[in-house]
Design a protein around this motif. Structure first.
Motif: not given
Length: 189
Positions: A34-36, A118-123, A158-162, A164-166
């Protein structure tokens, strides 16, 4: 029966061995998605398409309303053949309106799927890469966990957020506030 018991015992022992040798983690995948920034773009595209669809449907509905008003005002003066022709015309417009509405809903759903895939795939790739780099055996979705011992599981959110540039301060609450402010601004226009 012995064979089945032996297989079950081996499965339990292998899970226990994995738990001792590997690390487990969880991620709030819904929050991340949701935040990407890409999801913001997808939402904007969907909103734009939804607005266009609403304009199309509104124009068709106005045509329907005009024909209905004309029919109600003049039906008493028309011959039965004209009245029947106008009724068919109104029913055809109503049918087209319903078909168009269904078609546009399907198009929006397909667009949403094509934008979000593609958003789900990238995450998912970001989570997979982080898990592999940290030697994590399995990653669970946070919302499906009934209990989490923070000492035993790693929070990859937290690391996933970083990865993915959130932005750091962005949360689901701030996203909701952004969306509400945008909706209020659109209503005022």
């Amino acid at each position: 029966m012995k064979k089945l018991f032996l297989i079950a015992a081996m499965a339990v022992m292998s899970v226990a061995a994995m738990a001792q040798n590997g690390k487990f983690a969880y991620v709030d995948f819904n929050e991340v998605i949701m935040l990407m920034p890409e999801m913001d773009e997808a939402r904007a595209t969907l909103e734009e398409n939804q607005k266009t669809n609403e304009e199309i449907l509104m124009a068709m509905y106005e045509e329907y309303q005009t024909k209905m008003q004309q029919y109600e005002q003049k039906q008493a003066t028309w011959t039965p053949a004209i009245r029947e022709s106008k009724e068919r015309e109104i029913m055809e417009i109503q049918s087209r309106l319903e078909q168009t509405q269904q078609s546009l809903q399907q198009e929006i759903q397909q667009l949403q799927q094509s934008l979000q895939a593609p958003i789900y795939e990238k995450a998912q790739k970001a989570v997979n890469d982080l898990a592999k780099a940290k030697g994590i055996v399995a990653v669970f979705e946070k919302s499906s966990l009934l209990y989490v011992d923070a000492d035993q599981l790693v929070d990859l959110t937290p690391e996933t957020r970083v990865a993915l540039n959130i932005p750091e301060g962005r949360t689901l609450e701030t996203l909701q506030a952004e969306m509400m402010a945008k909706a209020q601004a659109a209503q005022q226009q």
